[in-house]
Design a protein around this motif. Sequence first.
Motif, mmCIF file in Angstrom:
data_model
loop_
_atom_site.group_PDB
_atom_site.id
_atom_site.type_symbol
_atom_site.label_atom_id
_atom_site.label_comp_id
_atom_site.label_asym_id
_atom_site.label_seq_id
_atom_site.Cartn_x
_atom_site.Cartn_y
_atom_site.Cartn_z
ATOM 1 N N ARG A 17 0.828 -1.203 0.000
ATOM 2 C CA ARG A 17 0.000 0.000 0.000
ATOM 3 C C ARG A 17 0.862 1.252 0.000
ATOM 4 O O ARG A 17 0.570 2.218 -0.719
ATOM 5 N N VAL A 18 1.946 1.237 0.772
ATOM 6 C CA VAL A 18 2.871 2.381 0.794
ATOM 7 C C VAL A 18 3.529 2.557 -0.565
ATOM 8 O O VAL A 18 3.734 3.679 -1.045
ATOM 9 N N ASP A 19 3.876 1.438 -1.223
ATOM 10 C CA ASP A 19 4.484 1.516 -2.558
ATOM 11 C C ASP A 19 3.545 2.208 -3.546
ATOM 12 O O ASP A 19 3.983 3.030 -4.363
ATOM 13 N N VAL A 20 2.257 1.873 -3.474
ATOM 14 C CA VAL A 20 1.277 2.487 -4.377
ATOM 15 C C VAL A 20 1.125 3.973 -4.072
ATOM 16 O O VAL A 20 1.069 4.812 -4.975
ATOM 17 N N ILE A 21 1.070 4.311 -2.785
ATOM 18 C CA ILE A 21 0.940 5.723 -2.388
ATOM 19 C C ILE A 21 2.151 6.518 -2.852
ATOM 20 O O ILE A 21 2.022 7.652 -3.339
ATOM 21 N N ALA A 35 -4.785 8.465 -10.165
ATOM 22 C CA ALA A 35 -4.295 7.833 -8.943
ATOM 23 C C ALA A 35 -4.665 6.356 -8.907
ATOM 24 O O ALA A 35 -5.676 5.938 -9.472
ATOM 25 N N ARG A 36 -3.821 5.563 -8.248
ATOM 26 C CA ARG A 36 -4.068 4.137 -8.062
ATOM 27 C C ARG A 36 -4.419 3.854 -6.613
ATOM 28 O O ARG A 36 -4.015 4.591 -5.717
ATOM 29 N N ARG A 37 -5.162 2.782 -6.402
ATOM 30 C CA ARG A 37 -5.526 2.357 -5.059
ATOM 31 C C ARG A 37 -5.252 0.867 -4.909
ATOM 32 O O ARG A 37 -5.700 0.060 -5.730
ATOM 33 N N ALA A 38 -4.516 0.500 -3.851
ATOM 34 C CA ALA A 38 -4.267 -0.912 -3.562
ATOM 35 C C ALA A 38 -5.496 -1.503 -2.875
ATOM 36 O O ALA A 38 -6.035 -0.908 -1.934
ATOM 37 N N GLU A 39 -5.946 -2.634 -3.373
ATOM 38 C CA GLU A 39 -7.112 -3.305 -2.801
ATOM 39 C C GLU A 39 -6.703 -4.695 -2.329
ATOM 40 O O GLU A 39 -5.878 -5.361 -2.962
ATOM 41 N N PHE A 40 -7.300 -5.134 -1.218
ATOM 42 C CA PHE A 40 -6.884 -6.376 -0.584
ATOM 43 C C PHE A 40 -8.086 -7.269 -0.299
ATOM 44 O O PHE A 40 -9.228 -6.810 -0.249
ATOM 45 N N ALA A 41 -7.796 -8.553 -0.105
ATOM 46 C CA ALA A 41 -8.826 -9.528 0.228
ATOM 47 C C ALA A 41 -8.266 -10.474 1.283
ATOM 48 O O ALA A 41 -7.047 -10.692 1.358
ATOM 49 N N ASP A 42 -9.156 -11.035 2.107
ATOM 50 C CA ASP A 42 -8.694 -11.962 3.137
ATOM 51 C C ASP A 42 -8.350 -13.313 2.521
ATOM 52 O O ASP A 42 -8.882 -13.716 1.492
ATOM 53 N N LEU A 43 -7.426 -14.017 3.196
ATOM 54 C CA LEU A 43 -6.988 -15.330 2.739
ATOM 55 C C LEU A 43 -7.967 -16.418 3.193
ATOM 56 O O LEU A 43 -9.021 -16.125 3.766
ATOM 57 N N VAL A 227 -3.734 15.424 0.073
ATOM 58 C CA VAL A 227 -4.219 15.272 1.452
ATOM 59 C C VAL A 227 -4.661 13.833 1.701
ATOM 60 O O VAL A 227 -4.331 13.226 2.729
ATOM 61 N N ARG A 228 -5.398 13.268 0.757
ATOM 62 C CA ARG A 228 -5.850 11.887 0.903
ATOM 63 C C ARG A 228 -4.675 10.924 0.924
ATOM 64 O O ARG A 228 -4.656 9.960 1.703
ATOM 65 N N GLU A 229 -3.674 11.186 0.071
ATOM 66 C CA GLU A 229 -2.519 10.292 0.015
ATOM 67 C C GLU A 229 -1.748 10.309 1.328
ATOM 68 O O GLU A 229 -1.326 9.253 1.826
ATOM 69 N N ILE A 230 -1.563 11.489 1.916
ATOM 70 C CA ILE A 230 -0.838 11.583 3.181
ATOM 71 C C ILE A 230 -1.626 10.892 4.288
ATOM 72 O O ILE A 230 -1.063 10.190 5.141
ATOM 73 N N THR A 231 -2.958 11.055 4.278
ATOM 74 C CA THR A 231 -3.798 10.377 5.266
ATOM 75 C C THR A 231 -3.689 8.868 5.124
ATOM 76 O O THR A 231 -3.546 8.143 6.123
#
Length: 261
Positions: A17-21, A35-43, A227-231
């Motif tokens: 997620r930090v890499d994408v930000i 802008a890109r957003r990292a999305e995740f799913a549970d295993l 602002v969103r990216e820093i948050t």
Amino acid sequence: MQALKTAATGMSAQQMRVDVISNNLANMSTTGYNARRAEFADLHYRQLAKPGTVNASDGSVLPTGVQLGLGVRPSSVAMELAQGSLSQSGGDLDVAIEGEGYLEVTLPSGDAAYTRDGALKRTGDGLIVNSDGLQVAPGITIPDDTRSISINANGEIFGYFDGQIEAELLGQLTLVDFSNGKGLEAMGSSIFRETEASGPPIQGIPGEAGLGTIRQGYLEDSSVDAVREITDLIEAQRGYELNAKVITAADQMLSATAQVR
């Protein structure tokens, strides 16, 4: 102890997620960048007791069961198809797409690619190209004796010549859209390529069939919200720290178990 492995997947997810930000922030000034957003799913889950299992002791049905999660995995890095603000540049070949659509360019291999970066140039032969020298479809040439050019909202390019009152039509810019723009393959340099996920290109005239219009003398800014990216960065950092705390706690618990006499 499963907690060690589970927390490790959490740390890897937050690192991604930090890499994408960081890529978003690095491209704050990139023309036409989305802008890109990292999305995740549970295993997967360990099914210690499946919901609905019959309790052996009294025959009752377990309402929830016991399911232990094994962590998190990245599911996608999705592109946010948001319109960036338009900045006036004053360049006669600078164009911004106000709305949906991409400009089509031709790669050195002859394949088609697509971009929203409208910082166009012309070669020594008068051919309109993008910043990387890729020809912009459908291949419009501006004569050397053109005094000035004008591009209207529908993508028509007019040239003004000495001794002529009326402008002469030099060509027509077209736009291309996709049923799933998020499925395009990013190639760098604000260039995208068609994939099976994006669907085939749908070509049309600017301002028609849902396509955007052309604004001459403007460029589309990056859609990154600082602002969103820093948050999000702070949130990812805290998530990373919390998962590291879980690993520390699990290690201490294993250490205490090993010291039991």
